[in-house]
Design a protein around this motif. Structure first.
Motif, mmCIF file in Angstrom:
data_model
loop_
_atom_site.group_PDB
_atom_site.id
_atom_site.type_symbol
_atom_site.label_atom_id
_atom_site.label_comp_id
_atom_site.label_asym_id
_atom_site.label_seq_id
_atom_site.Cartn_x
_atom_site.Cartn_y
_atom_site.Cartn_z
ATOM 1 N N GLY A 6 -17.811 -55.799 66.187
ATOM 2 C CA GLY A 6 -17.961 -54.198 66.177
ATOM 3 C C GLY A 6 -18.232 -53.318 65.178
ATOM 4 O O GLY A 6 -18.320 -52.467 65.107
ATOM 5 N N HIS A 7 -18.869 -54.087 64.153
ATOM 6 C CA HIS A 7 -19.521 -53.469 62.814
ATOM 7 C C HIS A 7 -20.881 -53.699 62.790
ATOM 8 O O HIS A 7 -21.510 -54.950 63.057
ATOM 9 C CB HIS A 7 -18.961 -54.114 61.513
ATOM 10 C CG HIS A 7 -17.357 -53.773 61.522
ATOM 11 N ND1 HIS A 7 -17.070 -52.705 60.760
ATOM 12 C CD2 HIS A 7 -16.065 -54.275 61.783
ATOM 13 C CE1 HIS A 7 -15.716 -52.594 60.888
ATOM 14 N NE2 HIS A 7 -15.354 -53.494 61.573
ATOM 15 N N ASP A 8 -21.646 -52.654 62.600
ATOM 16 C CA ASP A 8 -23.186 -52.564 62.250
ATOM 17 C C ASP A 8 -23.142 -52.959 60.771
ATOM 18 O O ASP A 8 -22.511 -52.604 60.124
ATOM 19 C CB ASP A 8 -23.787 -51.381 62.769
ATOM 20 C CG ASP A 8 -23.760 -51.140 64.110
ATOM 21 O OD1 ASP A 8 -23.750 -52.082 65.009
ATOM 22 O OD2 ASP A 8 -23.563 -49.750 64.640
ATOM 23 N N GLY A 9 -24.265 -53.495 60.553
ATOM 24 C CA GLY A 9 -24.768 -53.764 59.178
ATOM 25 C C GLY A 9 -25.590 -52.920 58.529
ATOM 26 O O GLY A 9 -26.506 -52.203 59.194
ATOM 27 N N ILE A 10 -25.340 -52.793 57.077
ATOM 28 C CA ILE A 10 -26.620 -52.026 56.366
ATOM 29 C C ILE A 10 -27.763 -52.915 56.297
ATOM 30 O O ILE A 10 -27.527 -53.958 56.001
ATOM 31 C CB ILE A 10 -26.134 -51.648 55.007
ATOM 32 C CG1 ILE A 10 -24.886 -50.762 54.923
ATOM 33 C CG2 ILE A 10 -26.840 -50.779 54.161
ATOM 34 C CD1 ILE A 10 -24.065 -50.598 53.676
ATOM 35 N N LYS A 11 -29.001 -52.194 56.734
ATOM 36 C CA LYS A 11 -30.081 -52.803 56.601
ATOM 37 C C LYS A 11 -30.621 -53.122 55.035
ATOM 38 O O LYS A 11 -30.379 -51.923 54.288
ATOM 39 C CB LYS A 11 -31.250 -52.018 57.229
ATOM 40 C CG LYS A 11 -32.696 -52.830 57.244
ATOM 41 C CD LYS A 11 -33.795 -51.817 57.872
ATOM 42 C CE LYS A 11 -35.043 -52.795 57.829
ATOM 43 N NZ LYS A 11 -36.179 -51.969 58.271
ATOM 44 N N LEU A 12 -30.760 -54.240 54.774
ATOM 45 C CA LEU A 12 -31.230 -54.544 53.401
ATOM 46 C C LEU A 12 -32.592 -54.055 53.054
ATOM 47 O O LEU A 12 -33.251 -54.391 54.012
ATOM 48 C CB LEU A 12 -31.237 -56.087 53.044
ATOM 49 C CG LEU A 12 -29.578 -56.906 53.165
ATOM 50 C CD1 LEU A 12 -29.660 -58.353 52.919
ATOM 51 C CD2 LEU A 12 -28.670 -56.166 52.097
ATOM 52 N N GLY A 13 -32.668 -53.417 51.782
ATOM 53 C CA GLY A 13 -34.043 -53.148 51.619
ATOM 54 C C GLY A 13 -34.851 -54.526 51.010
ATOM 55 O O GLY A 13 -34.199 -55.453 50.545
ATOM 56 N N SER A 14 -36.041 -54.030 50.843
ATOM 57 C CA SER A 14 -36.896 -55.059 50.146
ATOM 58 C C SER A 14 -37.768 -54.679 49.183
ATOM 59 O O SER A 14 -38.030 -53.657 49.094
ATOM 60 C CB SER A 14 -37.565 -56.001 51.223
ATOM 61 O OG SER A 14 -38.512 -55.260 51.865
ATOM 62 N N ASP A 15 -38.280 -55.549 48.179
ATOM 63 C CA ASP A 15 -39.240 -54.973 47.389
ATOM 64 C C ASP A 15 -38.983 -53.568 46.775
ATOM 65 O O ASP A 15 -39.961 -52.535 46.753
ATOM 66 C CB ASP A 15 -40.553 -55.234 47.921
ATOM 67 C CG ASP A 15 -41.137 -56.418 48.390
ATOM 68 O OD1 ASP A 15 -40.431 -57.512 47.298
ATOM 69 O OD2 ASP A 15 -41.619 -56.809 48.947
ATOM 70 N N PRO A 16 -38.076 -53.278 45.851
ATOM 71 C CA PRO A 16 -37.730 -52.040 45.457
ATOM 72 C C PRO A 16 -38.867 -51.730 44.477
ATOM 73 O O PRO A 16 -39.418 -52.371 43.713
ATOM 74 C CB PRO A 16 -36.400 -51.829 44.721
ATOM 75 C CG PRO A 16 -36.155 -53.527 44.185
ATOM 76 C CD PRO A 16 -37.067 -54.162 45.380
ATOM 77 N N ILE A 17 -39.357 -50.300 44.417
ATOM 78 C CA ILE A 17 -40.036 -49.769 43.454
ATOM 79 C C ILE A 17 -39.450 -49.205 42.261
ATOM 80 O O ILE A 17 -38.543 -48.437 42.597
ATOM 81 C CB ILE A 17 -41.010 -48.869 43.919
ATOM 82 C CG1 ILE A 17 -41.878 -49.482 45.191
ATOM 83 C CG2 ILE A 17 -42.119 -48.081 42.766
ATOM 84 C CD1 ILE A 17 -42.589 -48.280 46.022
ATOM 85 N N ILE A 18 -39.705 -49.193 40.972
ATOM 86 C CA ILE A 18 -39.229 -48.563 39.746
ATOM 87 C C ILE A 18 -38.918 -47.065 40.076
ATOM 88 O O ILE A 18 -39.647 -46.396 40.609
ATOM 89 C CB ILE A 18 -39.818 -48.813 38.542
ATOM 90 C CG1 ILE A 18 -39.994 -50.358 38.045
ATOM 91 C CG2 ILE A 18 -39.273 -48.132 37.440
ATOM 92 C CD1 ILE A 18 -40.699 -50.660 37.035
#
Length: 134
Positions: A96-108
């Motif tokens: 019953g838990h949704d997950g936080i979507k992981l980000g990718s390739d952050p920019i400074i």
């Protein structure tokens, strides 16, 4: 520890409340015989939801117990994957838990948030900026 901090008072109130709601829905406390830690329900690129925590949390003795906000303590499910190199561990998600979507390739300069239960206390949120320390 990868997930701890405090709410920044410089963040607009509505923004802090939104991030805190995400935290309360996704972040869990993990208990073992040797202490406590924090994990987060995250959605992997393949769509699978897992609890992501530090490897050393999964190394604690005894059964690992997981507590999500406003729920009972449950025995942690299977450990799916451990990364020695990154000090990470993936545990099977609670129902019953949704997950936080992981980000990718952050920019400074991108905003980053840390969510967690430092020293077993109530949930805290802090904000920072991504920087490249290479």
């Amino acid at each position: 520890t990868i997930l701890l901090g405090t709410v920044s008072l410089q963040m607009p109130y509505v923004h802090r409340k939104y991030i805190r709601n995400i935290a309360e829905e996704s972040v869990v406390q993990i208990f073992g015989q040797e202490g406590t830690g924090t994990g987060s329900h995250v959605k992997l690129p393949n769509g699978k939801i897992v609890i992501l925590t530090n490897k050393h949390i999964c190394d604690m003795k005894g059964p690992l117990m997981v507590k999500a906000a406003n729920s009972d303590v449950k025995v942690a499910r299977n450990i799916i994957k451990i990364s020695e190199e990154h000090d990470l561990c993936a545990i099977e998600a609670l129902d019953g838990h949704d997950g936080i979507k992981l980000g990718s390739d952050p920019i400074i300069g991108d905003e980053l948030y840390t969510l967690g239960h430092p020293r077993g206390e109530s949930i805290n949120v802090s904000m920072g900026e991504y920087f490249d320390n290479k």
